[in-house]
Design an enzyme around this catalytic site. Structure first.
Site, PDB file in Angstrom:
ATOM      1  N   SER A 566      -7.257  -1.918   4.343  1.00 21.87           N
ATOM      2  CA  SER A 566      -7.243  -2.410   5.719  1.00 21.87           C
ATOM      3  C   SER A 566      -6.878  -3.884   5.686  1.00 21.87           C
ATOM      4  CB  SER A 566      -8.598  -2.204   6.399  1.00 21.87           C
ATOM      5  OG  SER A 566      -9.567  -3.081   5.868  1.00 21.87           O
ATOM      6  N   LYS A 567      -6.567  -4.414   6.849  1.00 15.62           N
ATOM      7  CA  LYS A 567      -6.273  -5.841   6.958  1.00 15.62           C
ATOM      8  C   LYS A 567      -6.449  -6.248   8.412  1.00 15.62           C
ATOM      9  CE  LYS A 567      -5.000  -8.976   3.902  1.00 15.62           C
ATOM     10  NZ  LYS A 567      -5.609  -9.046   2.564  1.00 15.62           N
ATOM     11  N   GLY A 568      -6.882  -7.478   8.604  1.00 17.13           N
ATOM     12  CA  GLY A 568      -6.978  -8.049   9.936  1.00 17.13           C
ATOM     13  C   GLY A 568      -6.169  -9.318  10.021  1.00 17.13           C
ATOM     14  N   ASP A 644      -9.728 -14.011   3.606  1.00 19.16           N
ATOM     15  CA  ASP A 644      -8.295 -14.103   3.347  1.00 19.16           C
ATOM     16  C   ASP A 644      -7.881 -15.512   3.732  1.00 19.16           C
ATOM     17  OD1 ASP A 644      -5.384 -13.588   3.257  1.00 19.16           O
ATOM     18  OD2 ASP A 644      -5.951 -11.482   3.216  1.00 19.16           O
TER      19      ASP A 644
END
Length: 1050
Positions: A566-568, A644
């Protein structure tokens, strides 16, 4: 203060208080008013602009009939007041000569210490043209207020008209810089209003006001989002609305609130904005119904204002604001239209059938063809539908926005008719409007729009409605808007790997996404900044695609661990580049709104604790019924966030906030937390670097190379996680480093002792001691220009030089380790610059530490030229492994066990924590070794590109993982336990035992551990194309373990 508690129509917070003290502030009386009045008359007499026989009348009228507050007269000089009277007189003369019955007066004085504005004002009407004083007050004073420099505001509407013949009143605003009793309050002092308040405010506020503000302040400090309370003013229909919120958490809120209550035909007599040195802002509005209005009574409309104030707080201004100000759209419709605009910007099907046909013709295994397709896709997206073009289309059809909003609202608006309370006005509006089915609405769009582009824009609104599974749009304490979408609308030709879940988040400072490829998934949250408007436009166009690519990379990288990828992403608006923390907190909070089960997502508290208890006790039916959202997904969801770019310092807050919100998963909600929160910092323990370096050492081992003789180039400097640890762990001869501050290069090798000093202190290369460079060495910083290098070359622009240094011939090395840099820094257009005149790579070995530094096409081109490349998804997975094991520990231990064994207090590291770190290191190194050996072996066997093999391994493991989780093997409890005894970290097994772990860790997560462990170990051992009997051979040892203990059952 007398309080009465009763049911209030359409209000989520059924609390109402009657205020006996109407003013709330003691009235300021200027004792020198009469004397000042005489001096003003004398001043005007001397100037002679007003006839002498009229001076007294004009001055008397100004002082006595307009109803201007004494605060004005006490704060202004004789000269200023005289000039204002003169301006008023001139305006009346001008109106007379034009035969107009309207006066337009705008008097103002602005300084750094404060401001005074006086202008003609019609009750209940927003200013659309002219000076728009309230917006200026927001921009110059209120939005910029901080605990260090803040401004308070008092505003009054005059009681009298500006002249006997003109029915116009004056609105006065008084802005003053705050002088706090305690500018720097301690944590113990910050909840005491008498210590954190402005001295003038404390003098003027009544005890009743202090009591109200004190309670609201404490609530603001204890949660995220606005606190809104309403009070009836005794013996009148006036309502006092008090709103508390954190400084800098919204913009233009004061002026936007005026637009809101004007929409409901209300006007204000007095308005106050108070600042406090603890970072809290409190706004107080005294609202009345317009005389002879045909709208609903204030007893109803005030509650609609309260409900919609949270929308205004989230998005005070949008490009559709004018439709709301002029009454063409409600605030809900205008903000819905804004959301639809953002959605359409990212997801309009802009490629068309022609692109699909071209893609089918092209050879997707040919790197050149793939790169060309990628460029065509980017160009089509950029040129076909610009943001401005889409907005222009939307503005042409407000009636369609209205109909589409109804379609959205009838699904997601909580139906108050099922409650014991009366429906709110907004819900009543929905029931009286024409309701169209999806097909009827689509047909209406076709008939209303005039061309295909217009149809596609509004069709995208309908797509948004159909795929929205849940939202906090109607929750009263939200800080930003969040929408959980079903991602099935994404075209497979553009996004071939299907997403599992998708969130879109929209705030006043940012927009963002969260994408995941599995139910159980984890990845970092990234802040994206823009240096200028052009960079912002580029970032905006690529935002979703970059997020998708990062999540896909994470999915491939996470092949060894239970969580999928996943990534935001959080893209800061161009004017909000300093609001990274505010944006992150809003992003997290509004996603939590949609994750927390059993409470209203978004309602942190009804009001104060005592009031909440009292309502729950007297009206229990109000709880549970009002704390619902429409959830079309219908299943619990847990997201795991990590640090991140730009968010490493915020993850502690996110975990603590999830705990405060009552999330049971708070310990595992974020990874990369500080040690005091039980986190395992990647940078402190070199987790990502430990994996990357295993690939470097593997190359040395396979090729018989000596590390000390290897020259290396590195992007990402000694100030970063990867960069600093790469410097500390390696023993090579580093010839060049690029970081945020510039370029450092020395062909003879950069002094390692000095480099390690920077790495230990996490300093950029702009702190490098230049005396340590050889005569061939140089440093060029981004802010420098016209720098002459040792070879005589002049660098005109340091920033451009930094951005393109990796493409220049000034740097050549055996090894290149990207530890930082923007995605796609090397693509098919510039990859040839990494080759020498003979077509050979300038870097023989490349191990990607940074994500997506190279495009896949560029990797393949370099491999064809002879380079050995290990891509990001394989090389830098140490960080994700560490984070996964951090999550597992958090899920396995109770709160008490977690505090004792995983949280570092007063610098004392628990023994369990130290041992767990060692186990994490061992697992990272083992996983890296297994994948390296598999890629090396498969390359020798098939001659395929290592980059392609890496992808094939990821896909094989991910696919097999999914199959195993649903297979009969999982159903065999004895076999399941045999596998899990190998898969769980030995330290957790020794401390808790397998049965305890299975009780505590959610089954979905355990199932993912089972599948990922078997799948990764099998593929690493047998490759991507195993024989028919390979899996049986692989599983034999597990079956043997079961048989050995007599536990096997068919």
């Amino acid at each position: 203060m007398t309080e009465t508690f009763r049911q209030i129509p359409g209000l989520f917070m059924p609390i109402n208080a009657v205020v006996k003290d109407q003013a709330g502030y003691t009235e300021f009386v200027f004792k020198g008013k009469s004397e000042q009045m005489l001096k003003v008359c004398e001043y005007l007499d001397e100037r002679g602009f007003i006839p002498k026989d009229l001076v007294n009348n004009e001055v008397s009228w100004f002082y006595g009939n307009l109803g201007i507050d004494d605060m004005y007269f006490g704060g202004e000089s004789v000269e200023t007041i005289a000039n204002h009277i003169l301006a008023l007189y001139g305006a009346k003369i001008f109106a007379y000569t034009k035969n107009e019955n309207v006066l337009d007066i705008n008097l103002e004085r602005e300084t750094d210490e404060g401001a005074v504005y006086i202008h003609t004002s019609s009750p209940g009407v927003s200013q659309l043209q002219g000076p728009q004083h309230e917006r200026r007050i927001d921009e110059r004073y209120l939005d910029t207020s901080t605990t260090r420099q803040a401004y308070r505001l008092e505003s009054y509407r005059s009681n009298g008209n500006v002249s006997p013949s003109v029915n116009t009143q004056l609105r006065c605003y008084f802005v003053a810089k705050c002088d706090f009793v305690k500018p720097d309050p301690t944590s113990a002092e910050e909840t005491d209003i008498r210590l954190v308040g402005d001295k003038i405010f404390l003098e003027k506020a009544t005890e009743n006001t202090l009591e109200i503000y004190q309670g609201i302040m404490k609530t603001v400090l204890s949660r995220t989002g606005p606190v809104i309370e309403m009070f009836e003013v005794e013996a009148s229909r006036e309502r006092r609305l008090v709103i508390g919120y954190r400084q800098n958490s919204t913009q233009s809120f004061f002026s936007a609130m005026s637009d809101l209550y004007h929409f409901y035909n209300l006007y204000s007599t007095r308005k106050y904005v108070e600042q406090f040195s603890n970072g809290v802002t409190i706004m107080s509005l005294y609202l009345n119904p317009l005389p002879n209005t045909q709208s609903a009574p204030i007893e109803h409309t005030i509650h609609q204002v309260i409900k919609e104030a949270s929308l205004i707080y989230c998005l005070p201004t949008t490009p559709l604001q004018s439709f709301f100000q002029t009454g063409q759209l409600s605030v809900q419709e205008a903000i819905y239209g804004y959301v639809g605009w953002i959605f359409s910007q990212h997801f309009l099907n802009r490629l068309g059938n022609e692109y699909a046909s071209l893609a089918n013709i092209m050879n997707t295994s040919d790197a050149v063809h793939v790169e060309v397709l990628s460029k065509i896709k980017k160009r089509l997206r950029q040129d076909t539908f610009t943001r401005e073009y889409v907005l222009d289309i939307i503005k042409r059809y407000p009636d369609l926005i209205h109909l589409l909003y109804i379609n959205f609202a009838l699904t997601h608006y909580v139906n108050p008719r099922a409650q014991p309370l009366e429906p709110s006005l907004s819900y009543q509006r929905l029931q009286t409007d024409v309701v169209l089915t999806d097909d009827e609405l689509l047909d209406k769009i076709k008939k209303t729009t005039s061309n295909a582009h217009e149809f596609m824009v509004f069709e995208s609104f309908l797509i948004f409605n159909k795929h929205c599974l849940k939202t906090n749009f109607y929750q009263p304490t939200k800080v930003a808007l969040s929408f959980r979408l079903d991602p099935s609308f994404l075209p497979a030709i553009e996004y071939p790997t299907k997403l599992f879940g998708m969130f879109i988040v929209i705030g006043s400072e940012f927009r963002g996404f969260h994408l995941r490829f599995r139910d159980v998934a984890r990845g970092g949250i990234r802040i994206i900044r823009s240096r200028n408007k052009e960079a912002y436009s580029i970032n905006l166009r690529s935002l979703f695609d970059e997020n998708y690519a990062l999540a896909a990379t994470q999915q491939r990288k996470n092949k060894d661990i239970p969580e999928g990828g996943s990534k935001g992403t959080i893209l800061l608006d161009i004017g909000q580049q300093d609001k990274d923390r505010v944006a992150f907190e809003k992003y997290v909070d509004c996603i939590l709104d949609l994750l927390i089960v059993g409470k209203t997502p978004g309602i942190k508290e009804v009001s104060s604790g005592s009031q909440r208890h009292r309502i729950a006790e007297n009206s229990p039916q109000l709880f549970g019924q009002y704390e619902k959202i429409v959830d079309l997904y219908g299943k619990p969801e847990i997201l795991f966030f990590g640090p991140d770019e730009g968010t490493a310092n915020f993850v502690d807050w996110a975990s603590a906030h999830a705990k405060k919100r009552g999330a049971l998963f708070w310990k595992a909600f974020t990874t990369g937390k500080s040690q005091s929160m039980g986190g395992i910092p990647h940078d402190l323990y070199g987790m990502t670097t430990r994996s990357v370096h295993q690939y470097v050492l593997g190359i040395y081992r396979k090729l018989g190379l000596k590390e000390a003789k290897i020259s290396k180039f590195q992007t990402g400097g000694p100030d970063g996680d990867l960069g600093s640890n790469e410097i500390k762990i390696s023993k090579d001869r580093t010839v060049a480093i690029v970081d945020g501050s510039g370029v450092l290069c020395d062909p003879d090798g950069i002094d390692r002792i000095e480099l390690k000093r920077l790495a230990n202190d996490r300093l950029m290369i702009n702190q490098f001691d230049l005396s340590k460079l050889s005569h061939k060495g140089f440093r060029v910083l981004v802010e420098q220009s016209s720098v002459k290098l040792p070879n005589g070359q002049v660098i005109e622009d340091g920033l451009v030089f930094r951005n393109n240094f990796h493409l220049t011939t000034l740097v050549t090395a055996d090894l290149f380790v990207p530890c930082g840099g923007r995605p796609e820094s090397v693509d098919l257009n510039n990859v040839n610059l990494l080759l020498d005149l003979h077509g050979k790579p300038r870097f023989k070995y490349i191990v990607e530490g940074a994500n997506l530094f190279f495009t896949q096409e560029a990797r393949l081109r370099l491999e064809q030229a002879g380079a050995i490349i290990f891509k990001d998804a394989s090389a830098n997975k140490g960080g994700v492994t560490s984070s996964s094991l951090e999550v597992l520990a958090a899920l396995s231990l109770t709160d008490e066990e977690f505090a004792k064994n995983m949280q570092v207090k007063d610098g004392i590291i628990p023994q369990f924590y130290q041992e767990y770190i060692k186990e994490v290191h061992r697992i990272i190194e083992k996983n890296a070794e297994l994948e390296f050996e598999c890629i090396w072996r498969e390359h020798r066997r098939t001659s395929k590109s290592r980059s392609i093999i890496s992808d094939e391994l990821s896909l094989s493991i991910v696919d097999l993982n999914e199959q195993l989780q649903q297979s009969i093997l999982w159903q065999n409890v004895s076999l399941r336990k045999a596998v899990l005894r190998d898969a769980f970290p030995q330290l957790l097994l020794d401390r808790l035992g397998l049965d305890t772990l299975l009780e505590r860790v959610p089954e979905a997560y355990v199932r993912a551990i089972f599948g990922s462990y078997l799948a990764s170990r099998f593929v690493y051992k047998y490759g991507t194309h195993p024989s028919q009997f390979a899996f049986f051979e692989f599983m034999n040892p597990f079956f043997a373990k079961v048989s050995e203990f007599g536990q096997f059952s068919n």
